[in-house]
Design an enzyme around this catalytic site. Sequence first.
Site, short mmCIF file in Angstrom:
data_model
loop_
_atom_site.label_atom_id
_atom_site.label_comp_id
_atom_site.label_asym_id
_atom_site.label_seq_id
_atom_site.Cartn_x
_atom_site.Cartn_y
_atom_site.Cartn_z
N SER A 242 0.85 -1.19 0.00
CA SER A 242 0.00 0.00 0.00
C SER A 242 0.88 1.23 0.00
O SER A 242 2.01 1.20 0.51
CB SER A 242 -0.90 0.01 1.24
OG SER A 242 -1.55 1.26 1.39
N TYR B 153 -1.70 -0.86 10.39
CA TYR B 153 -1.77 -1.18 8.95
C TYR B 153 -0.52 -0.71 8.23
O TYR B 153 0.08 -1.45 7.46
CB TYR B 153 -3.02 -0.52 8.37
CG TYR B 153 -3.24 -0.79 6.90
CD1 TYR B 153 -3.80 -1.98 6.47
CD2 TYR B 153 -2.92 0.17 5.94
CE1 TYR B 153 -4.03 -2.24 5.12
CE2 TYR B 153 -3.13 -0.07 4.59
CZ TYR B 153 -3.70 -1.27 4.19
OH TYR B 153 -3.91 -1.50 2.86
#
Length: 266
Positions: A140, A153
Site C-alpha cells: 500500500s 496497517y
Amino acid sequence: MPEEKTPVEARNVVLVTGGGSGIGAAVAERLSKTSTVVVCDLRRRAVETVAQRTGAHPIVLDISDYQAAKDLIADVIDRFGRLDGLVLNAGSVLPAPVATMALKDWNRQLEVNLTAPFVMTQAALPHLIRSKGAIVAVSSVGAIQTGPGLGAYAAAKAGIDQLMKCVAYENARFGVRANAVAPGWIRTEMGDEEMRSLAIGSDLDAAYQKVSEHVPQRRAGTAMEAAEVIAFLLSPAASFVNGAQYVVDGGSLIANSGMTYFDSHS
C-alpha cells in the site's frame, strides 16, 4: 503409424489470497485465461462467486490460521502438482489512533497483513524454487505515507515491502522473484466502505473524487489496473525485476499536497 502428438505445456498455477473481491478478484480474472488460478478468501459466497465468474478454484480459508495456510500450499501441490505464482493480497485494516488502539486490533492487522504472508511464503518457497516462480505482495502507499488511525496497517505494509526484498535477495540465486505492488486509492469493496464513512455519504463517486483531488490523474484507480501490474510481475516479461515496489496510485506519491494549491487546474 499413429501421429506423434506434441506434449502440451502444463499451465502455470497461481495462488491468490484475498481473492473474493477487489484486487484479488481482478487478478483471478486477469490470469484465469492463461493460468490455473486458486483463490482463497474467508468469505464463502464471495470467493465462490469469483470462481464461477473466472473459472478459478475456490478455497474458504482464514490465512491467519497459520496451520491451515501451510496446508493450503500442500493441497495446491497435491492437486495441481506445482506452484508458479503466489499473490499475497489478503488484508485487514482496523483504524484507530496509536494512543487508543486495542492490542487485539494491532495483533489482528499484523497477523493478516504480515505474519500470514510470511508463513505462506515460507511454505511456498521450496515449490517456487522448483518452478522458478514469483511472489507478488499487495502492499500500500500507506507503507510510505500514512493517515489517521493507520499505525498498525502502515507498519504491517512497510514490513511486507521489506519482507519481499529479503525474500528476493535470499532466493534470486535459485530463480525466484519477489516484488510488491503498492496501490493508492483503488475502487474496491473495501474502498467503498471507506468512502461511505465520509461526510459526503452514500455518493461514492463524489467521495472518490474528493479523496483523489490531489492525485495528479484526478481519479481513483480500478482493481484491474492494479491486477495488470501484478500479472506483469508474475510473467516472464518481468524476469529481471526483483525486490521492487511498483506504486499504482495515479501519481499521488509524487504530489506535494501543499503545492497542489498553486495548480491552476485544481
